[in-house]
Design a protein around this motif. Sequence first.
Motif, PDB file in Angstrom:
ATOM      1  N   ILE A   1      64.393  99.481  93.308  1.00  0.00           N
ATOM      2  CA  ILE A   1      64.387 100.556  92.315  1.00  0.00           C
ATOM      3  C   ILE A   1      63.091 101.349  92.436  1.00  0.00           C
ATOM      4  O   ILE A   1      62.067 100.826  92.864  1.00  0.00           O
ATOM      5  CB  ILE A   1      64.530 100.016  90.870  1.00  0.00           C
ATOM      6  N   ALA A   2      63.158 102.606  92.074  1.00  0.00           N
ATOM      7  CA  ALA A   2      61.986 103.477  92.043  1.00  0.00           C
ATOM      8  C   ALA A   2      61.698 103.825  90.590  1.00  0.00           C
ATOM      9  O   ALA A   2      62.176 104.832  90.074  1.00  0.00           O
ATOM     10  CB  ALA A   2      62.234 104.748  92.861  1.00  0.00           C
ATOM     11  N   PRO A   3      60.930 102.984  89.902  1.00  0.00           N
ATOM     12  CA  PRO A   3      60.654 103.251  88.488  1.00  0.00           C
ATOM     13  C   PRO A   3      59.739 104.457  88.317  1.00  0.00           C
ATOM     14  O   PRO A   3      58.967 104.795  89.205  1.00  0.00           O
ATOM     15  CB  PRO A   3      59.979 101.970  88.000  1.00  0.00           C
ATOM     16  N   VAL A   4      59.852 105.094  87.166  1.00  0.00           N
ATOM     17  CA  VAL A   4      59.006 106.251  86.867  1.00  0.00           C
ATOM     18  C   VAL A   4      57.537 105.829  86.872  1.00  0.00           C
ATOM     19  O   VAL A   4      56.688 106.504  87.413  1.00  0.00           O
ATOM     20  CB  VAL A   4      59.411 106.890  85.523  1.00  0.00           C
ATOM     21  N   LYS A   5      57.228 104.678  86.279  1.00  0.00           N
ATOM     22  CA  LYS A   5      55.871 104.138  86.277  1.00  0.00           C
ATOM     23  C   LYS A   5      55.941 102.667  86.612  1.00  0.00           C
ATOM     24  O   LYS A   5      56.716 101.947  85.985  1.00  0.00           O
ATOM     25  CB  LYS A   5      55.206 104.329  84.920  1.00  0.00           C
ATOM     26  N   PRO A   6      55.227 102.139  87.533  1.00  0.00           N
ATOM     27  CA  PRO A   6      54.378 102.831  88.495  1.00  0.00           C
ATOM     28  C   PRO A   6      55.228 103.617  89.480  1.00  0.00           C
ATOM     29  O   PRO A   6      56.391 103.304  89.671  1.00  0.00           O
ATOM     30  CB  PRO A   6      53.626 101.703  89.188  1.00  0.00           C
ATOM     31  N   ALA A   7      54.650 104.609  90.084  1.00  0.00           N
ATOM     32  CA  ALA A   7      55.373 105.506  90.981  1.00  0.00           C
ATOM     33  C   ALA A   7      55.462 104.913  92.386  1.00  0.00           C
ATOM     34  O   ALA A   7      54.930 105.429  93.340  1.00  0.00           O
ATOM     35  CB  ALA A   7      54.703 106.870  91.009  1.00  0.00           C
ATOM     36  N   GLU A   8      56.137 103.798  92.507  1.00  0.00           N
ATOM     37  CA  GLU A   8      56.372 103.170  93.795  1.00  0.00           C
ATOM     38  C   GLU A   8      57.740 102.519  93.766  1.00  0.00           C
ATOM     39  O   GLU A   8      58.359 102.401  92.727  1.00  0.00           O
ATOM     40  CB  GLU A   8      55.297 102.132  94.105  1.00  0.00           C
ATOM     41  N   PHE A   9      58.215 102.117  94.929  1.00  0.00           N
ATOM     42  CA  PHE A   9      59.526 101.482  95.010  1.00  0.00           C
ATOM     43  C   PHE A   9      59.344  99.990  94.855  1.00  0.00           C
ATOM     44  O   PHE A   9      58.514  99.380  95.518  1.00  0.00           O
ATOM     45  CB  PHE A   9      60.183 101.797  96.360  1.00  0.00           C
ATOM     46  N   VAL A  10      60.099  99.371  93.960  1.00  0.00           N
ATOM     47  CA  VAL A  10      60.034  97.943  93.702  1.00  0.00           C
ATOM     48  C   VAL A  10      61.309  97.312  94.245  1.00  0.00           C
ATOM     49  O   VAL A  10      62.398  97.836  94.046  1.00  0.00           O
ATOM     50  CB  VAL A  10      59.894  97.656  92.186  1.00  0.00           C
ATOM     51  N   ARG A  11      61.159  96.176  94.922  1.00  0.00           N
ATOM     52  CA  ARG A  11      62.306  95.508  95.533  1.00  0.00           C
ATOM     53  C   ARG A  11      62.437  94.104  94.959  1.00  0.00           C
ATOM     54  O   ARG A  11      61.462  93.367  94.864  1.00  0.00           O
ATOM     55  CB  ARG A  11      62.091  95.446  97.034  1.00  0.00           C
ATOM     56  N   PHE A  12      63.662  93.732  94.560  1.00  0.00           N
ATOM     57  CA  PHE A  12      63.962  92.420  94.013  1.00  0.00           C
ATOM     58  C   PHE A  12      64.974  91.728  94.915  1.00  0.00           C
ATOM     59  O   PHE A  12      65.857  92.378  95.464  1.00  0.00           O
ATOM     60  CB  PHE A  12      64.589  92.524  92.617  1.00  0.00           C
ATOM     61  N   ARG A  13      64.854  90.437  95.025  1.00  0.00           N
ATOM     62  CA  ARG A  13      65.871  89.640  95.711  1.00  0.00           C
ATOM     63  C   ARG A  13      66.394  88.645  94.688  1.00  0.00           C
ATOM     64  O   ARG A  13      65.651  87.809  94.181  1.00  0.00           O
ATOM     65  CB  ARG A  13      65.285  88.894  96.905  1.00  0.00           C
ATOM     66  N   ILE A  14      67.659  88.770  94.354  1.00  0.00           N
ATOM     67  CA  ILE A  14      68.274  87.925  93.342  1.00  0.00           C
ATOM     68  C   ILE A  14      69.355  87.094  94.022  1.00  0.00           C
ATOM     69  O   ILE A  14      70.152  87.623  94.789  1.00  0.00           O
ATOM     70  CB  ILE A  14      68.884  88.774  92.210  1.00  0.00           C
TER      71      ILE A  14
END
Length: 88
Positions: A64-77
């Motif tokens: 996901i690319a959240p508004v804050k922080p302005a970076e792409f976050v990756r999850f492995r579920i």
Amino acid sequence: MFEPNDDRLWARVRATINQFLTGVWRSGALMGTTPEEAFFIKCDRSTMTQDDIDNGRLICIIGIAPVKPAEFVRFRIAQWQGGSAATE
């Protein structure tokens, strides 16, 4: 848990997560002018080995690319028979 770990299940998992994240994006919590820019979902043979499938593990990778922080976050579920786990 009671369904075959196959393409049909993976498609339903992707569709459910896509529906949820599209709503999150529409609410303004994710960056991007399209959902494709705001998040990605991978749940298929590229995220699981045959051993994972044979042993009932379903592994989904979500970015996901959240508004804050302005970076792409990756999850492995992942979910295993008898339990689950999440990593960041």
